[in-house]
Scaffold this motif. Structure first.
Motif, mmCIF file in Angstrom:
data_model
loop_
_atom_site.group_PDB
_atom_site.id
_atom_site.type_symbol
_atom_site.label_atom_id
_atom_site.label_comp_id
_atom_site.label_asym_id
_atom_site.label_seq_id
_atom_site.Cartn_x
_atom_site.Cartn_y
_atom_site.Cartn_z
ATOM 1 N N GLY A 303 37.270 4.114 72.436
ATOM 2 C CA GLY A 303 36.380 5.227 72.104
ATOM 3 C C GLY A 303 36.956 6.561 72.504
ATOM 4 O O GLY A 303 37.599 6.696 73.556
ATOM 5 N N GLY A 304 36.757 7.583 71.655
ATOM 6 C CA GLY A 304 37.207 8.924 71.971
ATOM 7 C C GLY A 304 38.651 9.203 71.641
ATOM 8 O O GLY A 304 39.154 10.292 71.905
ATOM 9 N N ASP A 305 39.354 8.246 71.035
ATOM 10 C CA ASP A 305 40.774 8.425 70.755
ATOM 11 C C ASP A 305 40.963 9.201 69.451
ATOM 12 O O ASP A 305 40.233 9.009 68.481
ATOM 13 N N LEU A 306 41.996 10.033 69.424
ATOM 14 C CA LEU A 306 42.311 10.844 68.250
ATOM 15 C C LEU A 306 43.734 10.544 67.798
ATOM 16 O O LEU A 306 44.620 10.325 68.621
ATOM 17 N N PRO A 307 43.990 10.507 66.473
ATOM 18 C CA PRO A 307 43.078 10.870 65.399
ATOM 19 C C PRO A 307 42.228 9.727 64.864
ATOM 20 O O PRO A 307 41.425 9.946 63.955
ATOM 21 N N THR A 308 42.371 8.504 65.358
ATOM 22 C CA THR A 308 41.640 7.391 64.778
ATOM 23 C C THR A 308 41.385 6.313 65.810
ATOM 24 O O THR A 308 42.107 6.199 66.797
ATOM 25 N N GLN A 309 40.339 5.508 65.574
ATOM 26 C CA GLN A 309 40.061 4.334 66.402
ATOM 27 C C GLN A 309 40.684 3.076 65.806
ATOM 28 O O GLN A 309 40.701 2.036 66.457
ATOM 29 N N LYS A 310 41.198 3.169 64.590
ATOM 30 C CA LYS A 310 41.763 2.002 63.924
ATOM 31 C C LYS A 310 43.194 1.763 64.374
ATOM 32 O O LYS A 310 43.922 2.717 64.669
ATOM 33 N N PRO A 311 43.646 0.502 64.404
ATOM 34 C CA PRO A 311 45.049 0.240 64.702
ATOM 35 C C PRO A 311 45.957 0.956 63.714
ATOM 36 O O PRO A 311 45.726 0.924 62.504
ATOM 37 N N CYS A 317 47.937 7.586 69.545
ATOM 38 C CA CYS A 317 46.686 8.317 69.618
ATOM 39 C C CYS A 317 46.525 8.874 71.040
ATOM 40 O O CYS A 317 47.212 8.438 71.971
ATOM 41 N N THR A 318 45.631 9.822 71.185
ATOM 42 C CA THR A 318 45.459 10.449 72.493
ATOM 43 C C THR A 318 43.981 10.495 72.864
ATOM 44 O O THR A 318 43.094 10.453 72.004
ATOM 45 N N ASP A 319 43.733 10.568 74.158
ATOM 46 C CA ASP A 319 42.376 10.687 74.695
ATOM 47 C C ASP A 319 42.496 11.430 76.020
ATOM 48 O O ASP A 319 43.171 10.965 76.940
ATOM 49 N N ASP A 320 41.865 12.615 76.108
ATOM 50 C CA ASP A 320 42.034 13.435 77.317
ATOM 51 C C ASP A 320 41.040 13.087 78.418
ATOM 52 O O ASP A 320 41.027 13.729 79.469
ATOM 53 N N SER A 321 40.207 12.071 78.190
ATOM 54 C CA SER A 321 39.254 11.643 79.214
ATOM 55 C C SER A 321 39.251 10.124 79.268
ATOM 56 O O SER A 321 38.658 9.468 78.412
ATOM 57 N N GLU A 322 39.938 9.562 80.278
ATOM 58 C CA GLU A 322 40.092 8.115 80.333
ATOM 59 C C GLU A 322 39.963 7.571 81.752
ATOM 60 O O GLU A 322 40.248 8.253 82.735
ATOM 61 N N LEU A 323 39.545 6.297 81.813
ATOM 62 C CA LEU A 323 39.641 5.488 83.020
ATOM 63 C C LEU A 323 40.663 4.390 82.739
ATOM 64 O O LEU A 323 40.527 3.649 81.757
#
Length: 534
Positions: A303-311, A317-323
């Motif tokens: 969730g929250g990944d850019l540009p897509t959630q699909k493989p 892809c990138t996400d600036d808020s992660e655990l």
């Protein structure tokens, strides 16, 4: 990702990315079974024909290595100049980056080449039928010349570049469509009725770092092995389970193999994995396990990944808020801004930091956070408090996969053979790219490349297979669809693609490397491998 309740996370997981649809062909309708999907296209596959007797070597009781040459060099195989196309219809030609594109763009480039005195040809590239995609036109290429020698093609390429175009040289036998092209295939076959050893996975001293297959064979006392998963940031990418322990995040819904009982149990399926952490009364989803926060290679995150959630294979892809959770197997986690909780073997918080990079304690773990997730972690991780992690791996039918002590899962893909029939989940596995630039699909999925594969036949014999490639006149390599057809011809009931290209390597302790790796430097260091132990 922004912290959400689990109910919201579950709902968000069903949302697909918004990238443009692939212009290959209309998507195939859902089918209830993977079996026979390729046959639905009405294509009868031509068999690979050996050009010389196979060489068979006994590696150990019940383990044989067979090397076979298929096809032969053809008089029509030539070196050519492949001219790049601009990403937009009126884009500059000198900095063009697409290997193929719309017919109108290809015609424009061909017209410009003719104006400079060259004799180009525009060629249609067709994508074959896949389990989740009908056949159709992928795009058009522009090529110039047919040369017997690469030096002559290179000289013409230099003239074309000097005239204001971009491009490279290609060997036509590596277009991936000719089953008569030379191929060198190496098959390690394990008959568990005789072989008493096991097949498992292994990696170097730490997950963060790469090792050569031959070094791992020597250090583990193995008798043979093959390369395993893709690797990014010098670590395996995708769901990775070793000895029942989850060591790598899933690319949600991508294909993988599951081994049990030392390789005697073998399954090809698609997998998802979800890890949650509970702090007091608050439970949230963990974005990843043992990977660099923010770098979601192959996409398909939670969730929250850019540009897509699909493989999307080989896309970051990138996400600036992660655990992201780190286990001792990783080594020293990455340092940087954010927050971090250090946990002992019972999950009790021993320290909380306002930056990241603490070494993982023996038997414990660390939980790193970036962006808005750092605020959540600093609020909920309290020294002395216990954080509880929950892991759930599911197969393609949504059934939980028990992670027993002998369970190995390597998520790679795409699938090649299911229920004895060619079945490549190319679209769902992300090896057909979204968007208008289909260069990756053409170069990686359709064209001939070195390939590594794993499968099992009707007699329960495990097959580790490497096809050499990118070696003109010796072995050209296979497209994904052709690799699936080869595995079926070899007798596979189930089969899956492994990492390939320069990573493709099959070796035994007795004889060393069996194939010819395509990298100019020879054997490549790898993220992890499949190992055959005595």
């Amino acid at each position: 990702m922004q912290r959400k309740s689990l109910s919201l996370l579950a709902a968000a997981a069903t949302v697909l990315g918004t990238a443009a649809a692939v212009p290959v062909a209309e998507a195939a309708p859902p089918q209830p079974s993977t079996a026979g999907r390729a046959a639905a296209a009405g294509v009868v596959a031509r068999p690979f024909v050996p050009s010389a007797p196979a060489t068979v070597t006994t590696v150990a009781p019940g383990v044989t290595l067979t090397s076979t040459a298929y096809g032969k060099q053809d008089a029509d195989d030539r070196w050519t100049v492949h001219v790049q196309l601009p990403a937009t219809p009126d884009g500059p030609l000198g900095s063009a980056v697409m290997a193929l594109g719309p017919r109108a763009t290809a015609d424009r480039v061909a017209t410009a080449l003719r104006g400079k005195g060259f004799d180009p040809r525009v060629e249609e590239v067709k994508a074959p039928a896949f389990a989740d995609r009908r056949p159709g036109t992928l795009g058009w290429t522009v090529r110039v010349g047919r040369h017997a020698d690469v030096a002559d093609a290179t000289a013409e390429l230099n003239r074309i570049k000097a005239a204001g175009f971009a491009g490279g040289t290609r060997y036509t036998a590596q277009d991936g469509t000719d089953k008569r092209a030379p191929q060198k295939v190496h098959v390690l076959r394990l008959d568990f009725r005789t072989f008493k050893g096991s097949v498992t996975t292994d990696h170097g001293p730490t997950l963060k770092g790469t090792e050569k297959l031959t070094d791992l064979i020597a250090s583990t006392g193995a008798i043979a092995g093959i390369n395993g998963q893709w690797f990014y940031n010098d670590a395996p990418g995708g769901l990775y389970v070793r000895n029942g322990k989850l060591l790598g995040s899933a690319t949600q819904g991508r294909a993988g193999i599951k081994l049990g009982n030392g390789g005697r149990s073998f399954a090809v399926d698609t997998y998802t994995a979800h890890v949650t952490v509970r702090a007091g009364t608050e439970t949230v989803e963990v974005d990843g396990v043992n990977r660099v926060p923010g770098d979601v290679w192959n996409c398909g995150g939670v969730g929250g990944d850019l540009p897509t959630q699909k493989p999307q294979h080989d896309v970051k892809c990138t996400d600036d808020s992660e655990l992201v959770r780190f286990t001792p197997e990783w080594g020293t986690p990455p340092a940087g801004a954010g927050a971090e909780a250090v946990l002992d073997g019972d999950g009790r918080v021993t320290a909380v930091h306002t930056s990241r990079g603490t070494r993982v304690p023996a038997g414990g773990s660390t939980l790193q956070a970036t962006g808005a997730s750092a605020e959540w972690l600093l609020k909920h991780a309290v020294v002395g408090q216990k954080l509880t992690f929950s892991e759930r791996v599911e197969d393609g039918r949504g059934r939980q996969v028990p992670l027993a002590a002998d369970t190995t899962i390597l998520q790679v893909g795409p699938t090649l053979v299911r229920e004895g029939q060619v079945s490549v989940n190319a679209q769902a596995d992300g090896v057909i790219r979204d968007g208008t630039d289909q260069s990756f699909t053409y170069n990686w999925t359709l064209r001939g490349n070195p390939r590594s594969m794993v499968g099992v036949d009707d007699r329960g014999r495990l097959m580790l297979v490497v096809v050499d490639g990118r070696q003109a006149g010796y072995s050209e390599g296979l497209g994904v669809a052709e690799a699936a057809q080869l595995m079926k011809q070899l007798g596979a009931r189930e089969a899956m693609n492994l990492d390939g290209g320069g990573s493709s390597v099959l070796a035994t302790a007795r004889s060393g490397i069996a194939n010819r790796p395509s990298d100019a430097t020879g054997e490549r260091s790898l993220g992890n491998v499949l190992i055959v132990r005595p």
